[in-house]
Design an enzyme around this catalytic site. Structure first.
Site, mmCIF file in Angstrom:
data_model
loop_
_atom_site.group_PDB
_atom_site.id
_atom_site.type_symbol
_atom_site.label_atom_id
_atom_site.label_comp_id
_atom_site.label_asym_id
_atom_site.label_seq_id
_atom_site.Cartn_x
_atom_site.Cartn_y
_atom_site.Cartn_z
ATOM 1 N N PRO A 88 0.837 -1.203 0.000
ATOM 2 C CA PRO A 88 0.000 0.000 0.000
ATOM 3 C C PRO A 88 0.872 1.254 0.000
ATOM 4 O O PRO A 88 1.830 1.355 0.764
ATOM 5 C CB PRO A 88 -0.784 -0.126 1.314
ATOM 6 C CG PRO A 88 -0.696 -1.575 1.686
ATOM 7 C CD PRO A 88 0.622 -2.042 1.184
ATOM 8 N N GLU A 89 0.533 2.191 -0.874
ATOM 9 C CA GLU A 89 1.270 3.447 -0.960
ATOM 10 C C GLU A 89 0.325 4.602 -0.653
ATOM 11 O O GLU A 89 -0.813 4.396 -0.223
ATOM 12 C CB GLU A 89 1.919 3.577 -2.338
ATOM 13 C CG GLU A 89 2.919 2.454 -2.627
ATOM 14 C CD GLU A 89 3.549 2.546 -4.004
ATOM 15 O OE1 GLU A 89 3.748 3.671 -4.517
ATOM 16 O OE2 GLU A 89 3.844 1.478 -4.599
ATOM 17 N N LYS A 122 3.340 6.500 4.302
ATOM 18 C CA LYS A 122 2.604 5.244 4.166
ATOM 19 C C LYS A 122 2.060 4.758 5.507
ATOM 20 O O LYS A 122 1.615 3.616 5.620
ATOM 21 C CB LYS A 122 3.512 4.159 3.575
ATOM 22 C CG LYS A 122 4.080 4.479 2.203
ATOM 23 C CD LYS A 122 5.000 3.346 1.762
ATOM 24 C CE LYS A 122 5.757 3.695 0.499
ATOM 25 N NZ LYS A 122 6.703 2.622 0.113
ATOM 26 N N ARG A 137 7.282 -12.964 5.165
ATOM 27 C CA ARG A 137 8.060 -11.896 5.777
ATOM 28 C C ARG A 137 7.125 -10.988 6.556
ATOM 29 O O ARG A 137 6.317 -10.263 5.981
ATOM 30 C CB ARG A 137 8.797 -11.087 4.707
ATOM 31 C CG ARG A 137 9.872 -11.877 3.976
ATOM 32 C CD ARG A 137 10.616 -10.978 3.004
ATOM 33 N NE ARG A 137 11.663 -11.698 2.318
ATOM 34 C CZ ARG A 137 12.493 -11.139 1.437
ATOM 35 N NH1 ARG A 137 12.371 -9.845 1.154
ATOM 36 N NH2 ARG A 137 13.430 -11.857 0.848
ATOM 37 N N ARG A 182 21.906 14.961 -4.387
ATOM 38 C CA ARG A 182 22.800 13.812 -4.579
ATOM 39 C C ARG A 182 22.509 13.198 -5.933
ATOM 40 O O ARG A 182 21.346 13.040 -6.309
ATOM 41 C CB ARG A 182 22.562 12.772 -3.462
ATOM 42 C CG ARG A 182 23.474 11.573 -3.535
ATOM 43 C CD ARG A 182 23.455 10.821 -2.216
ATOM 44 N NE ARG A 182 22.169 10.189 -1.937
ATOM 45 C CZ ARG A 182 21.863 8.931 -2.279
ATOM 46 N NH1 ARG A 182 22.747 8.181 -2.932
ATOM 47 N NH2 ARG A 182 20.683 8.418 -1.973
ATOM 48 N N ARG A 187 12.261 -7.354 -6.003
ATOM 49 C CA ARG A 187 11.232 -6.535 -6.616
ATOM 50 C C ARG A 187 11.534 -6.385 -8.106
ATOM 51 O O ARG A 187 12.542 -6.896 -8.597
ATOM 52 C CB ARG A 187 11.152 -5.156 -5.944
ATOM 53 C CG ARG A 187 12.416 -4.342 -6.063
ATOM 54 C CD ARG A 187 12.331 -3.022 -5.320
ATOM 55 N NE ARG A 187 13.602 -2.319 -5.330
ATOM 56 C CZ ARG A 187 14.026 -1.527 -6.300
ATOM 57 N NH1 ARG A 187 13.266 -1.322 -7.360
ATOM 58 N NH2 ARG A 187 15.193 -0.926 -6.230
#
Length: 292
Positions: free
Chosen positions: A2-3, A57, A122, A163, A267
């Site tokens: 979920p984002e 999140k 996990r 960066r 991923r």
């Protein structure tokens, strides 16, 4: 995982159904998920719900006492029950099976309840009971909210120049921009027509503006699509709204090219070569150098 759009929709859904209610029971199903001990989880019982909100999140429940902060991680979700079970929850010490298992149950004074569940082996869902959500370091150190007034093109430009890194990594960095994960970073970069591996210091002012618009437009549209939907429908709504993420081998809805994938250890990302990389196919990072 979920984002921002899904967590925002969950927060609004829960807020609409529990604001002003009293918490009658708070039970943990997975002991390892509870990351705090003072105040105890039981300190939520008898408290009135002041509201639910989202930070990055994270789901945050505010009461007239302590707050509850929940990170759903990769396999977590919230299941709403119009009539929650009243039988005692047996806490689980181990990891359990791949199927969704109960992590936390809240029951309210109207009999309804919310179950936080987690699927997969996990176990990464995190539950914190704190006096103030900002006491959770992962919340306190979150970056700018991308749908807030603070997220301007100038702010994004500063983040890009800070960066030199791959732009997809920056979008997913919660200490830089809060709430964007693997799925919506794919969608944002497809909308902006940018390679996921473009280096952040290569962005000129026009490219910064285009990326900023893509972030805001993509997330705004996703929140609008999720608005008002029951929790049970949010995952499917997210999948249907994706143009490239999770659509490997399917047709890009913008140009008609095939959606391609780059795989990593745990991923993958999806992109359209025609829309994003000038037709160049990105090499699998595990096999050779990445093409930009």
């Amino acid at each position: 995982m979920p984002e921002l759009p899904e967590v925002e929709a969950l927060a609004r859904f829960l807020d609409g159904r529990t604001r002003g209610r009293t918490i009658e029971a708070a039970d943990v199903g997975a002991v390892a998920a509870l990351k705090t001990y003072d105040p105890p989880l039981s300190a939520l019982v008898g408290r009135s719900v002041h509201g639910w909100s989202r930070r990055g999140k994270w789901l945050v429940l505010a009461t007239d006492g302590p707050s509850l902060a929940v990170h759903l991680a990769r396999g977590g979700w919230v299941r709403w029950r119009e009539q929650a079970p009243t039988t005692p929850v047996r806490p689980r010490l181990g990891g359990g099976s791949r199927g969704a298992s109960l992590t936390l149950r809240l029951r309210f004074d109207d009999g309804a309840g919310a179950d936080v569940t987690e699927a997969g082996t996990r176990r990464r869902v995190a539950v914190h009971v704190v006096e103030d959500a900002e006491a959770v370091e992962a919340i306190r150190t979150l970056g700018v909210e991308p749908l807030s007034e603070d997220f301007t093109a100038d702010v994004l430009g500063e983040l890009l120049r800070a960066r030199n890194q791959q732009v997809k990594g920056l979008l997913r960095d919660q200490r830089a921009i809060a709430g964007i994960g693997n799925a919506y970073s794919d969608e944002i970069l497809h909308t902006a027509q940018v390679s996921p591996f473009a280096l952040t210091r290569s962005f000129d002012d026009d490219a910064v503006d285009a990326l900023h618009r893509a972030v805001v437009d993509t997330l705004t549209a996703a929140v609008a699509a999720a608005e008002g939907r029951p929790a049970a429908e949010l995952k499917d709504a997210k999948r249907r709204g994706m143009q490239v993420h999770g659509r490997t081998g399917q047709t890009c809805p913008v140009c008609g090219d095939v959606v391609r994938e780059v795989s990593f250890a745990d991923r993958s990302l999806q992109y359209c070569a025609t829309c994003q990389t000038g037709g160049h196919v990105l090499a699998d990072r595990r096999m050779s150098r990445l093409l930009r």
